[in-house]
Design an enzyme around this catalytic site. Structure first.
Site, PDB file in Angstrom:
ATOM      1  CG  LEU A 100      91.284  27.937 -11.828  1.00 24.44           C
ATOM      2  CD1 LEU A 100      92.382  28.707 -12.551  1.00 24.44           C
ATOM      3  CD2 LEU A 100      90.068  28.816 -11.615  1.00 24.44           C
ATOM      4  CG  ASP A 101      85.706  24.180 -14.558  1.00 26.53           C
ATOM      5  OD1 ASP A 101      85.759  23.524 -13.503  1.00 26.53           O
ATOM      6  OD2 ASP A 101      84.745  24.898 -14.888  1.00 26.53           O
ATOM      7  CD  GLN A 102      89.328  20.964 -20.341  1.00 24.66           C
ATOM      8  OE1 GLN A 102      90.439  21.224 -20.818  1.00 24.66           O
ATOM      9  NE2 GLN A 102      88.203  21.026 -21.032  1.00 24.66           N
TER      10      GLN A 102
END
Length: 239
Positions: A100-102
């Site tokens: 998952l992206d930050q």
């Protein structure tokens, strides 16, 4: 399987260290306190450590409700690693299922079952991933049909048909099956929308539920079986 190996698999240290667990903690098999580290357990046995039931499966699947500002990496980089949120006994052996992206929050799975991990992450398995999405301007009803067909999302890539459910003017859920890089943002970007908040709420049959942000839990045996089933795996199929 011997009880010391079972405890080791489930994060209680090496097999040598797990023998100490039997002396330090109250370990029960089918409600009976045991101290013999060579005891053989069966798949139907109920195992408890200090009153907490441990899923009797030969692997671990852990769910994290990922907060924003954490990276899906094994160590701290530009942002802190999600591994800082994982109980210490699992950090050295669990690996993330996808990324998952930050700035993306929500459901992240980690497991030590290598075959299951690979199947869940592979686009050809077509495991559904559902996201709660907030966008920057009013959602058009026509998007439901437009997203339910292949879309050019740039960089020479095409996104498979996805399922959009509009909740209100700025909020929706989107279910995809591939997990391409920034796929959800790129699908909405195709229609000139900016995604201002993104949260994964389900992966296949597993839902985030009411797990608090930043917290973890071990999936139940039934939940693990449901993941194996969609990946066409048996309990013995692991690395």
């Amino acid at each position: 399987m011997r009880i010391d190996r079972f405890l080791s698999i489930h994060g209680y240290g090496s097999r040598r260290a797990s023998k100490k667990v039997l002396r330090r903690f109250e370990v029960k098999v089918n409600g009976k306190v045991i101290s013999d580290y060579s005891l053989q357990i069966k798949g139907s046995d109920r195992i408890e450590v200090d009153g907490k039931e441990i899923p009797n499966v030969p692997y671990t699947i852990l769910m994290l409700n990922k907060p924003a500002g954490y990276m899906c990496s094994m160590k701290d980089e530009n942002y802190p690693s999600v591994m800082n949120l994982i109980p210490e006994e699992y950090r050295s052996r669990l690996r993330m299922v996808g990324r998952l992206d930050q700035d993306t929050t929500g459901l992240l799975l980690l497991t030590d079952n290598g075959v299951l991990n690979a199947r869940l992450a592979h686009p050809h398995t077509e495991v559904t991933k559902t996201y709660a999405v907030t966008v920057n301007h009013i959602l058009r009803p026509t998007l439901v049909d437009l997203m339910n067909q292949p879309l050019d999302i740039g960089r020479g890539e095409t996104a498979a048909p996805s399922k959009l459910t509009i909740l209100d003017e700025y909020h929706a859920t989107l279910t995809v099956t591939e997990g391409k890089y920034h796929e959800v943002k790129r699908i909405f970007g195709h229609f000139s929308y900016d995604v201002v908040a993104l949260k994964r709420i389900a992966l296949g049959p597993i839902t985030l539920g009411d797990l608090e942000e930043g917290k973890t839990r071990i999936l139940s045996e039934e939940e693990g079986d449901s993941l194996l089933a969609i990946c066409h795996l048996q309990k013995g199929d692991q690395l």
